[in-house]
Motif scaffolding. Structure first.
Motif, PDB file in Angstrom:
ATOM      1  N   GLY A 100       6.272  -8.485  -3.273  1.00 28.96           N
ATOM      2  CA  GLY A 100       6.806  -7.377  -2.485  1.00 28.96           C
ATOM      3  C   GLY A 100       5.732  -6.640  -1.719  1.00 28.96           C
ATOM      4  O   GLY A 100       5.904  -6.285  -0.546  1.00 28.96           O
ATOM      5  N   ARG A 101       4.579  -6.435  -2.368  1.00 32.05           N
ATOM      6  CA  ARG A 101       3.463  -5.767  -1.703  1.00 32.05           C
ATOM      7  C   ARG A 101       2.937  -6.625  -0.544  1.00 32.05           C
ATOM      8  O   ARG A 101       2.614  -6.118   0.524  1.00 32.05           O
ATOM      9  CB  ARG A 101       2.325  -5.489  -2.691  1.00 32.05           C
ATOM     10  CG  ARG A 101       2.684  -4.626  -3.898  1.00 32.05           C
ATOM     11  CD  ARG A 101       2.893  -3.180  -3.502  1.00 32.05           C
ATOM     12  NE  ARG A 101       2.883  -2.244  -4.620  1.00 32.05           N
ATOM     13  CZ  ARG A 101       3.925  -1.984  -5.400  1.00 32.05           C
ATOM     14  NH1 ARG A 101       5.049  -2.639  -5.263  1.00 32.05           N
ATOM     15  NH2 ARG A 101       3.849  -1.065  -6.335  1.00 32.05           N
ATOM     16  N   ARG A 102       2.855  -7.934  -0.778  1.00 35.41           N
ATOM     17  CA  ARG A 102       2.386  -8.823   0.300  1.00 35.41           C
ATOM     18  C   ARG A 102       3.363  -8.818   1.476  1.00 35.41           C
ATOM     19  O   ARG A 102       2.948  -8.820   2.637  1.00 35.41           O
ATOM     20  CB  ARG A 102       2.192 -10.248  -0.232  1.00 35.41           C
ATOM     21  CG  ARG A 102       0.912 -10.410  -1.035  1.00 35.41           C
ATOM     22  CD  ARG A 102       0.519 -11.859  -1.220  1.00 35.41           C
ATOM     23  NE  ARG A 102       1.500 -12.649  -1.921  1.00 35.41           N
ATOM     24  CZ  ARG A 102       1.565 -12.796  -3.240  1.00 35.41           C
ATOM     25  NH1 ARG A 102       0.691 -12.181  -4.012  1.00 35.41           N
ATOM     26  NH2 ARG A 102       2.492 -13.547  -3.796  1.00 35.41           N
ATOM     27  N   LEU A 103       4.668  -8.796   1.173  1.00 38.08           N
ATOM     28  CA  LEU A 103       5.662  -8.760   2.240  1.00 38.08           C
ATOM     29  C   LEU A 103       5.581  -7.446   3.013  1.00 38.08           C
ATOM     30  O   LEU A 103       5.661  -7.436   4.245  1.00 38.08           O
ATOM     31  CB  LEU A 103       7.065  -8.978   1.672  1.00 38.08           C
ATOM     32  CG  LEU A 103       8.205  -9.052   2.684  1.00 38.08           C
ATOM     33  CD1 LEU A 103       7.960 -10.135   3.731  1.00 38.08           C
ATOM     34  CD2 LEU A 103       9.530  -9.291   1.959  1.00 38.08           C
ATOM     35  N   ALA A 104       5.389  -6.331   2.309  1.00 39.53           N
ATOM     36  CA  ALA A 104       5.235  -5.036   2.990  1.00 39.53           C
ATOM     37  C   ALA A 104       4.000  -5.048   3.883  1.00 39.53           C
ATOM     38  O   ALA A 104       4.045  -4.580   5.034  1.00 39.53           O
ATOM     39  CB  ALA A 104       5.145  -3.910   1.968  1.00 39.53           C
ATOM     40  N   ASP A 105       2.892  -5.601   3.384  1.00 40.56           N
ATOM     41  CA  ASP A 105       1.677  -5.696   4.195  1.00 40.56           C
ATOM     42  C   ASP A 105       1.907  -6.572   5.426  1.00 40.56           C
ATOM     43  O   ASP A 105       1.452  -6.246   6.523  1.00 40.56           O
ATOM     44  CB  ASP A 105       0.515  -6.271   3.370  1.00 40.56           C
ATOM     45  CG  ASP A 105       0.004  -5.311   2.311  1.00 40.56           C
ATOM     46  OD1 ASP A 105       0.306  -4.099   2.385  1.00 40.56           O
ATOM     47  OD2 ASP A 105      -0.690  -5.783   1.386  1.00 40.56           O
ATOM     48  N   MET A 106       2.627  -7.681   5.236  1.00 41.07           N
ATOM     49  CA  MET A 106       2.914  -8.577   6.352  1.00 41.07           C
ATOM     50  C   MET A 106       3.771  -7.866   7.403  1.00 41.07           C
ATOM     51  O   MET A 106       3.502  -7.963   8.607  1.00 41.07           O
ATOM     52  CB  MET A 106       3.621  -9.840   5.859  1.00 41.07           C
ATOM     53  CG  MET A 106       3.962 -10.829   6.958  1.00 41.07           C
ATOM     54  SD  MET A 106       4.854 -12.271   6.339  1.00 41.07           S
ATOM     55  CE  MET A 106       3.477 -13.348   6.003  1.00 41.07           C
ATOM     56  N   MET A 107       4.803  -7.139   6.952  1.00 45.07           N
ATOM     57  CA  MET A 107       5.658  -6.406   7.884  1.00 45.07           C
ATOM     58  C   MET A 107       4.864  -5.344   8.635  1.00 45.07           C
ATOM     59  O   MET A 107       5.054  -5.146   9.833  1.00 45.07           O
ATOM     60  CB  MET A 107       6.839  -5.771   7.147  1.00 45.07           C
ATOM     61  CG  MET A 107       7.875  -6.757   6.667  1.00 45.07           C
ATOM     62  SD  MET A 107       8.708  -7.604   8.028  1.00 45.07           S
ATOM     63  CE  MET A 107       9.589  -6.227   8.796  1.00 45.07           C
ATOM     64  N   ASP A 108       3.963  -4.676   7.946  1.00 44.91           N
ATOM     65  CA  ASP A 108       3.118  -3.665   8.578  1.00 44.91           C
ATOM     66  C   ASP A 108       2.264  -4.305   9.667  1.00 44.91           C
ATOM     67  O   ASP A 108       2.140  -3.771  10.772  1.00 44.91           O
ATOM     68  CB  ASP A 108       2.251  -2.996   7.516  1.00 44.91           C
ATOM     69  CG  ASP A 108       1.532  -1.774   8.032  1.00 44.91           C
ATOM     70  OD1 ASP A 108       2.178  -0.913   8.666  1.00 44.91           O
ATOM     71  OD2 ASP A 108       0.311  -1.681   7.799  1.00 44.91           O
TER      72      ASP A 108
END
Length: 145
Positions: free
Chosen positions: A37-45
């Protein structure tokens, strides 16, 4: 509403602490647990140049990351494994935690706070990012089912 909520006109965000909100009314949501989830949030950012839409993180238990999307945008779509949808489609009722914009909100915190009541995470960008990150290619045939 507190001054920050009032200034931003984000009526679905509580004044203090955090509250459960019914998904499918003002927004749908998806949750991805843990480091993924953290990696996906970073990717979206990164993909959105720092403006992915509202994303909240949880600091306890499964360390969930919640992505808030437009109401009605998560049902009848194929999502990558590991993505949990929250909506009011198909006779289901889901509730999603939403933290206040400031003050004590533990265990929830904004990764990216909402900028206004109508700004949400873009569903297609999130679905494609999740598919790329989790190695689950989306196809037109899956979208039609």
């Amino acid at each position: 509403m507190n001054t920050q909520n009032e200034r931003l006109c984000v009526d679905w965000v509580p004044e203090t602490g955090f509250q459960l909100r019914k998904a499918g009314v003002r927004f749908d949501a998806v949750r991805v647990d843990g480091a993924e989830g953290r990696r996906l949030a970073d990717m979206m950012d990164s993909i959105t140049a720092g403006d992915p839409g509202p994303i909240a993180t949880e600091s306890n238990r499964c360390r969930a990351v919640y992505f808030y999307l437009p109401a009605g945008s998560t049902a009848h779509r194929v999502w990558a494994p590991g993505v949990t949808r929250f909506n009011s489609g198909d006779g289901t009722v889901s509730y999603v935690p939403v933290p206040a914009l400031s003050g004590e909100t533990w265990p929830l915190f904004w990764y990216c706070p909402p900028s206004n009541s109508e700004r949400f995470v873009h569903p297609a960008i999130l679905r494609n990012a999740a598919a790329a990150l989790f190695g689950h290619p989306m196809s037109f045939a899956e979208e039609e089912s």
